[in-house]
Design a protein around this motif. Structure first.
Motif, mmCIF file in Angstrom:
data_model
loop_
_atom_site.group_PDB
_atom_site.id
_atom_site.type_symbol
_atom_site.label_atom_id
_atom_site.label_comp_id
_atom_site.label_asym_id
_atom_site.label_seq_id
_atom_site.Cartn_x
_atom_site.Cartn_y
_atom_site.Cartn_z
ATOM 1 N N ALA A 1 0.847 -1.187 0.000
ATOM 2 C CA ALA A 1 0.000 0.000 0.000
ATOM 3 C C ALA A 1 0.875 1.226 0.000
ATOM 4 O O ALA A 1 2.031 1.178 0.379
ATOM 5 C CB ALA A 1 -0.908 -0.002 1.232
ATOM 6 N N ALA A 2 0.294 2.335 -0.417
ATOM 7 C CA ALA A 2 1.078 3.557 -0.549
ATOM 8 C C ALA A 2 1.725 3.949 0.765
ATOM 9 O O ALA A 2 2.839 4.437 0.791
ATOM 10 C CB ALA A 2 0.180 4.686 -1.054
ATOM 11 N N GLY A 3 1.023 3.749 1.883
ATOM 12 C CA GLY A 3 1.581 4.160 3.164
ATOM 13 C C GLY A 3 2.264 3.037 3.903
ATOM 14 O O GLY A 3 2.810 3.250 4.971
ATOM 15 N N THR B 1 -0.957 -3.674 12.070
ATOM 16 C CA THR B 1 -1.046 -2.224 12.067
ATOM 17 C C THR B 1 -1.283 -1.750 10.638
ATOM 18 O O THR B 1 -1.117 -2.513 9.679
ATOM 19 C CB THR B 1 0.241 -1.563 12.595
ATOM 20 N N ALA B 2 -1.611 -0.453 10.520
ATOM 21 C CA ALA B 2 -1.736 0.130 9.188
ATOM 22 C C ALA B 2 -0.393 0.137 8.480
ATOM 23 O O ALA B 2 -0.313 -0.006 7.254
ATOM 24 C CB ALA B 2 -2.297 1.547 9.288
ATOM 25 N N ALA B 3 0.692 0.297 9.235
ATOM 26 C CA ALA B 3 2.022 0.374 8.636
ATOM 27 C C ALA B 3 2.428 -0.918 7.950
ATOM 28 O O ALA B 3 3.139 -0.899 6.937
ATOM 29 C CB ALA B 3 3.057 0.753 9.694
ATOM 30 N N ASN B 4 1.997 -2.081 8.496
ATOM 31 C CA ASN B 4 2.359 -3.359 7.861
ATOM 32 C C ASN B 4 1.204 -3.958 7.071
ATOM 33 O O ASN B 4 1.282 -5.104 6.630
ATOM 34 C CB ASN B 4 2.897 -4.363 8.890
ATOM 35 N N ASP B 5 0.126 -3.184 6.884
ATOM 36 C CA ASP B 5 -1.021 -3.608 6.078
ATOM 37 C C ASP B 5 -1.698 -4.866 6.603
ATOM 38 O O ASP B 5 -2.359 -5.590 5.857
ATOM 39 C CB ASP B 5 -0.607 -3.807 4.619
ATOM 40 N N GLY B 6 -1.511 -5.145 7.915
ATOM 41 C CA GLY B 6 -2.117 -6.328 8.512
ATOM 42 C C GLY B 6 -1.474 -7.632 8.091
ATOM 43 O O GLY B 6 -1.958 -8.714 8.444
ATOM 44 N N ALA B 7 -0.372 -7.548 7.362
ATOM 45 C CA ALA B 7 0.250 -8.742 6.777
ATOM 46 C C ALA B 7 1.260 -9.345 7.746
ATOM 47 O O ALA B 7 2.472 -9.202 7.581
ATOM 48 C CB ALA B 7 0.919 -8.381 5.458
ATOM 49 N N ILE B 8 0.768 -10.056 8.753
ATOM 50 C CA ILE B 8 1.666 -10.565 9.781
ATOM 51 C C ILE B 8 1.733 -12.088 9.837
ATOM 52 O O ILE B 8 2.581 -12.629 10.544
ATOM 53 C CB ILE B 8 1.274 -10.024 11.170
ATOM 54 N N CYS B 9 0.855 -12.796 9.133
ATOM 55 C CA CYS B 9 0.921 -14.258 9.169
ATOM 56 C C CYS B 9 1.508 -14.789 7.870
ATOM 57 O O CYS B 9 1.530 -14.101 6.852
ATOM 58 C CB CYS B 9 -0.453 -14.868 9.428
ATOM 59 N N ASN B 10 1.987 -16.009 7.917
ATOM 60 C CA ASN B 10 2.520 -16.656 6.730
ATOM 61 C C ASN B 10 1.374 -17.211 5.881
ATOM 62 O O ASN B 10 0.423 -17.785 6.413
ATOM 63 C CB ASN B 10 3.471 -17.790 7.114
ATOM 64 N N TYR C 1 -10.717 -3.800 14.885
ATOM 65 C CA TYR C 1 -9.576 -3.624 13.991
ATOM 66 C C TYR C 1 -9.704 -2.374 13.129
ATOM 67 O O TYR C 1 -8.722 -1.924 12.557
ATOM 68 C CB TYR C 1 -9.379 -4.875 13.141
ATOM 69 N N ARG C 2 -10.902 -1.784 13.070
ATOM 70 C CA ARG C 2 -11.042 -0.516 12.359
ATOM 71 C C ARG C 2 -10.199 0.562 13.034
ATOM 72 O O ARG C 2 -9.571 1.390 12.369
ATOM 73 C CB ARG C 2 -12.519 -0.103 12.314
ATOM 74 N N GLU C 3 -10.170 0.535 14.350
ATOM 75 C CA GLU C 3 -9.332 1.490 15.089
ATOM 76 C C GLU C 3 -7.859 1.122 14.971
ATOM 77 O O GLU C 3 -6.999 1.987 14.828
ATOM 78 C CB GLU C 3 -9.750 1.519 16.557
ATOM 79 N N GLY D 1 -7.119 1.271 10.851
ATOM 80 C CA GLY D 1 -7.503 2.495 10.169
ATOM 81 C C GLY D 1 -8.594 2.252 9.137
ATOM 82 O O GLY D 1 -8.738 1.153 8.594
ATOM 83 N N GLU D 2 -9.362 3.295 8.863
ATOM 84 C CA GLU D 2 -10.496 3.189 7.948
ATOM 85 C C GLU D 2 -10.078 2.766 6.542
ATOM 86 O O GLU D 2 -10.743 1.973 5.891
ATOM 87 C CB GLU D 2 -11.230 4.525 7.885
ATOM 88 N N ALA D 3 -8.970 3.319 6.054
ATOM 89 C CA ALA D 3 -8.564 3.047 4.677
ATOM 90 C C ALA D 3 -8.271 1.563 4.462
ATOM 91 O O ALA D 3 -8.713 0.966 3.475
ATOM 92 C CB ALA D 3 -7.343 3.884 4.311
ATOM 93 N N LEU D 4 -7.534 0.964 5.381
ATOM 94 C CA LEU D 4 -7.164 -0.444 5.223
ATOM 95 C C LEU D 4 -8.358 -1.370 5.445
ATOM 96 O O LEU D 4 -8.430 -2.454 4.862
ATOM 97 C CB LEU D 4 -6.042 -0.808 6.189
ATOM 98 N N MET D 5 -9.312 -0.941 6.269
ATOM 99 C CA MET D 5 -10.478 -1.770 6.560
ATOM 100 C C MET D 5 -11.553 -1.658 5.484
ATOM 101 O O MET D 5 -12.509 -2.447 5.487
ATOM 102 C CB MET D 5 -11.078 -1.373 7.910
ATOM 103 N N GLU D 6 -11.412 -0.736 4.560
ATOM 104 C CA GLU D 6 -12.436 -0.545 3.535
ATOM 105 C C GLU D 6 -12.665 -1.827 2.731
ATOM 106 O O GLU D 6 -11.730 -2.423 2.199
ATOM 107 C CB GLU D 6 -12.043 0.578 2.580
ATOM 108 N N GLY D 7 -13.906 -2.267 2.673
ATOM 109 C CA GLY D 7 -14.262 -3.449 1.889
ATOM 110 C C GLY D 7 -14.079 -4.772 2.590
ATOM 111 O O GLY D 7 -14.497 -5.818 2.073
#
Length: 323
Positions: A34-36, A61-70, A154-156, A159-165
């Protein structure tokens, strides 16, 4: 930015850089999720026709785009099976783009190893392409019970942007005990487990390469989290180790590890935790004090110890108090 526009950017960002060695990036290139976000998405070949993505050793977190599992993918002659969809739609679409660079075969199955958001928040992306979502028989009930909480909490956190959809999408194919999925010339074996990490844990085994995707029944590096049954987890470890795998992809930790040696650290931690809690109960130590010291000797062996150990100890105390 819409998911479709983001996916087009991700797909165009993948460059093919061939390599023949396992555990090295294979014809996938890299792209920012993601951009951020700070995480770089890279899928690696770990065995013939078997690929995996290593999540960040962090909290979502928003910083890691939620990508924490294998995550994993197994490619047969007719179709692909994916193991877990990740912690965001952005991650899910990045993974689908990566698979699309590997093969034109359809992703026919998505296997959810259990209910936690880092493993299922990308499910909607797989539903959209028509993949059959497969899970433990208890998974729909667990998602119904916790889904609204996950989406709100997890919206908090993300963040709203990552949770969209993001939606809570339940499996449509359930595993009561064992199930084989035919990918064309390749059968993978799914197994449902009794309560351990959760009450809806599922493993995926590829006999062709003796590769085990253990989900969160196996943690390495990051502290195991207890959301099911400590005693159930310990009781089933012998059955886990009996699986004839050469390598395991843990739910969290290194991309692969030798099997069954990979289970040693987790087993030790839970045995120490059980021992300390049993002693506290026998000594009449109150719960609020017991959880502060139980498992403390394991602190230096694990990441995220302070985030999860007291919670594990609290769950263990509640269970062991009545054994």
């Amino acid at each position: 930015m819409s998911i479709d526009r983001l996916r087009r950017r991700l797909v165009s960002g993948f460059a093919c850089t061939a390599t023949s060695a396992a555990l090295l990036p294979c014809c996938l290139g890299r792209a920012a999720l993601a951009a951020g976000g700070s995480l770089r998405f890279s899928v690696r070949q770990i065995a013939d026709g078997v690929f995996a993505f290593q999540g960040a050793d962090e909290l979502m977190t928003a910083a890691n785009d939620g990508a924490i599992c294998n995550l994993g993918a197994v490619i047969g002659t007719d179709a692909v099976a994916v193991i877990d969809s990740g912690g965001s739609l952005i991650e899910a679409h990045a993974f689908l783009a990566a698979i699309g660079k590997l093969t034109a075969k359809p992703v026919r199955f998505l296997v959810n190893t259990h209910m936690h958001p880092d493993h299922i928040f990308g499910n909607a992306a797989f539903r959209k392409i028509g993949a059959t979502i497969v899970g433990h028989r208890n998974l729909p009930r667990a998602l119904e019970a916790r889904g609204a909480f996950y989406l709100h909490n997890y919206r908090e956190q993300l963040g709203e942007a990552l949770m969209e959809g993001i939606e809570i999408v339940s499996p449509t194919m359930l595993v009561d005990d064992r199930l084989q999925l035919d990918l064309g010339g390749r059968m993978i074996e799914l197994r449902a487990w009794k309560a351990a990490h959760t009450d809806n844990d599922l493993t995926v085994f590829d006999p062709a390469t003796r590769t085990l995707f253990a989900g969160d029944l196996v943690f390495m590096g990051s502290l195991p989290t207890l959301d099911g049954s400590l005693l159930g987890w310990l009781r089933q470890m012998d059955a886990l180790t009996a699986i004839d795998a050469a390598r395991v992809v843990p739910g969290h930790g290194p991309l692969t590890a030798d099997w069954p040696q990979a289970l040693a650290g987790e087993r030790r931690y839970f045995e120490v935790l059980a021992r300390d809690i049993r002693k506290a109960i026998a000594d009449g130590t109150p719960l609020r004090e017991a959880v502060k010291t139980a498992g403390e000797s394991e602190r230096d062996n694990w990441h995220l110890f302070d985030d999860y150990n007291e919670r594990n100890a609290t769950a263990a105390f509640a269970e062991l108090e009545w054994e």
